[in-house]
Write a protein that holds these residues in place. Sequence first.
Motif, short mmCIF file in Angstrom:
data_model
loop_
_atom_site.label_atom_id
_atom_site.label_comp_id
_atom_site.label_asym_id
_atom_site.label_seq_id
_atom_site.Cartn_x
_atom_site.Cartn_y
_atom_site.Cartn_z
N ALA A 323 36.77 41.21 31.72
CA ALA A 323 36.32 42.40 32.45
C ALA A 323 36.15 42.09 33.93
O ALA A 323 36.53 42.90 34.79
CB ALA A 323 34.99 42.88 31.86
N LEU A 324 35.58 40.94 34.24
CA LEU A 324 35.41 40.55 35.65
C LEU A 324 36.75 40.36 36.33
O LEU A 324 36.93 40.74 37.49
CB LEU A 324 34.58 39.28 35.73
CG LEU A 324 33.09 39.42 35.38
CD1 LEU A 324 32.46 38.06 35.13
CD2 LEU A 324 32.35 40.15 36.51
N LYS A 325 37.71 39.78 35.63
CA LYS A 325 39.04 39.59 36.20
C LYS A 325 39.71 40.92 36.49
O LYS A 325 40.39 41.08 37.53
CB LYS A 325 39.91 38.76 35.25
CG LYS A 325 39.55 37.29 35.22
CD LYS A 325 40.46 36.52 34.28
CE LYS A 325 40.13 35.03 34.30
NZ LYS A 325 41.01 34.27 33.38
N PHE A 326 39.52 41.89 35.59
CA PHE A 326 40.12 43.20 35.81
C PHE A 326 39.52 43.88 37.03
O PHE A 326 40.24 44.41 37.89
CB PHE A 326 39.93 44.08 34.58
CG PHE A 326 40.40 45.50 34.77
CD1 PHE A 326 41.75 45.80 34.77
CD2 PHE A 326 39.49 46.53 34.99
CE1 PHE A 326 42.20 47.10 34.97
CE2 PHE A 326 39.92 47.83 35.18
CZ PHE A 326 41.28 48.12 35.17
N ILE A 327 38.20 43.89 37.13
CA ILE A 327 37.55 44.53 38.28
C ILE A 327 37.92 43.82 39.58
O ILE A 327 38.18 44.46 40.60
CB ILE A 327 36.03 44.58 38.08
CG1 ILE A 327 35.68 45.52 36.93
CG2 ILE A 327 35.33 45.06 39.36
CD1 ILE A 327 34.20 45.64 36.64
N SER A 328 37.98 42.50 39.53
CA SER A 328 38.39 41.75 40.72
C SER A 328 39.81 42.11 41.13
O SER A 328 40.09 42.30 42.32
CB SER A 328 38.28 40.25 40.45
OG SER A 328 38.66 39.50 41.59
N TYR A 329 40.70 42.24 40.16
CA TYR A 329 42.08 42.62 40.45
C TYR A 329 42.15 44.01 41.06
O TYR A 329 42.85 44.24 42.06
CB TYR A 329 42.92 42.57 39.17
CG TYR A 329 44.29 43.18 39.33
CD1 TYR A 329 45.34 42.46 39.88
CD2 TYR A 329 44.53 44.50 38.94
CE1 TYR A 329 46.60 43.03 40.04
CE2 TYR A 329 45.79 45.07 39.08
CZ TYR A 329 46.81 44.34 39.64
OH TYR A 329 48.05 44.91 39.81
N MET A 330 41.41 44.96 40.48
CA MET A 330 41.47 46.34 40.96
C MET A 330 40.88 46.51 42.35
O MET A 330 41.15 47.51 43.03
CB MET A 330 40.73 47.27 39.99
CG MET A 330 41.42 47.45 38.64
SD MET A 330 43.12 48.05 38.77
CE MET A 330 42.87 49.66 39.51
N THR A 331 40.09 45.54 42.80
CA THR A 331 39.47 45.65 44.12
C THR A 331 40.05 44.68 45.14
O THR A 331 39.52 44.54 46.24
CB THR A 331 37.94 45.44 44.01
OG1 THR A 331 37.65 44.22 43.32
CG2 THR A 331 37.30 46.60 43.27
N GLU A 332 41.15 44.01 44.78
CA GLU A 332 41.89 43.25 45.78
C GLU A 332 42.46 44.21 46.82
O GLU A 332 42.82 45.35 46.49
CB GLU A 332 43.04 42.48 45.14
CG GLU A 332 42.64 41.31 44.28
CD GLU A 332 43.83 40.64 43.62
OE1 GLU A 332 44.98 41.08 43.88
OE2 GLU A 332 43.62 39.70 42.85
#
Length: 421
Positions: A323-332
Amino acid sequence: MSKKFLAGVLCMLLTVSLFVGCGSKDDSTPKENDSKTEGVDEKVTLNIWGMGEEAKLLSEIENDFETKNPNIDMVVQAIPWDQAHDKLLMAVASGKGPDVVQLGTTWIPEFAEAGVLKDLTQYIDEYPNLDPANYFDSSVGTTKFDGKYIGVPWYVDTRAMFYRTDLLEEVGYPEGPNTWDELKDAATKLSARGDEYYGISFDLADQVFSIPYGWQNGSEIIKDGKPLFNEPEYVEAVKYLNSFFEEGLAPIQDDMDLIQAFKEGIKPMFVSGPWMINIIKNQVPEIDGKWAVRTVPAKENNTSSVGGSNLVIFDNTKNEEAALKFISYMTEVETQVKWFDVAKCLPARTEAWNDDSLVSDPFFSAFGEQMKNSKIAPFIPEWESIAMEVKKSLEEISIGGADIETELDELNKTVEKMLDK
């Protein structure tokens, strides 16, 4: 979970059936992995609930995310906005919600108060894209509750002024009105063209319609838990707005399509969000070059309201790392720019606004300028219900002809009771 929230959930469970959304891969309820914890090599199913059209468009970035994270299988459920709140309540009550959820900014306090959203503070060092310093201050205000950082801005929106440049030039305002006085003057001159013409259109159906005008006139709306709807600053703002209806400068009720009325010059000014840009371009291309977007006119200031969506993690997730990886990706920054290209949602990352696709676009860049002076509605769990009461009071005044000061006194009493519960 707070008792008030839980009682509401249980009531909802007794009266509302569970809604099922459509998913990009799976239309069923969230899948659970065989293992309760994530391993380095195991395949993780990440269940994501998104709302409206944005969720349907997530498939556009799915392949890129899964290529960069080969051990994560991204499963999206697209839920209509009008069903989302009830379905989220069901998920909270059952304890079987998704891993990641798109939440409208005004919903954050309610679910944060229930204690079902993960505090992300401890993960910022490992995932620097989550750092609040990356985002507009006003947007960050929608991610913090009770000392916790419980969401990351995904995209933002605010309200700006759309206007017909050709018609405003004819009445002396080629770049649109800068102040309340100029707005009133321009609307008066534009409505003088004939009985079928107005100067501006206001959206009485918008629950936050009047709030920015209160801010612009110095009202704080709610302060220290006390409503200020009958204080001079807000009363004066409502009198100003109502004068447009009383003088025939803005329609109170009509069934005319706003875009067509904008095209015909019947409603040459209105305040709305960035989604209207492509609607105008697509539906009435014949007025290209004859309209523009600018920041809203000012009184003491020109503050507008902030909206958009945040990404949050349900506290009971078994897939925290994914989940953290997904949110981090979406906010790059790169992803934020790509998402703007795909969905025309305004980036929450301030750095993304340096991209030429936004800098060179006068329509969207106007919203970026307005974001510098925008703020959130009172960030309290009761706000959604309060906003409905505000909307009803404004309708009583504008449509029903109620006395402004009397009606706002009653509104203030109603909100006081809501906040005292």
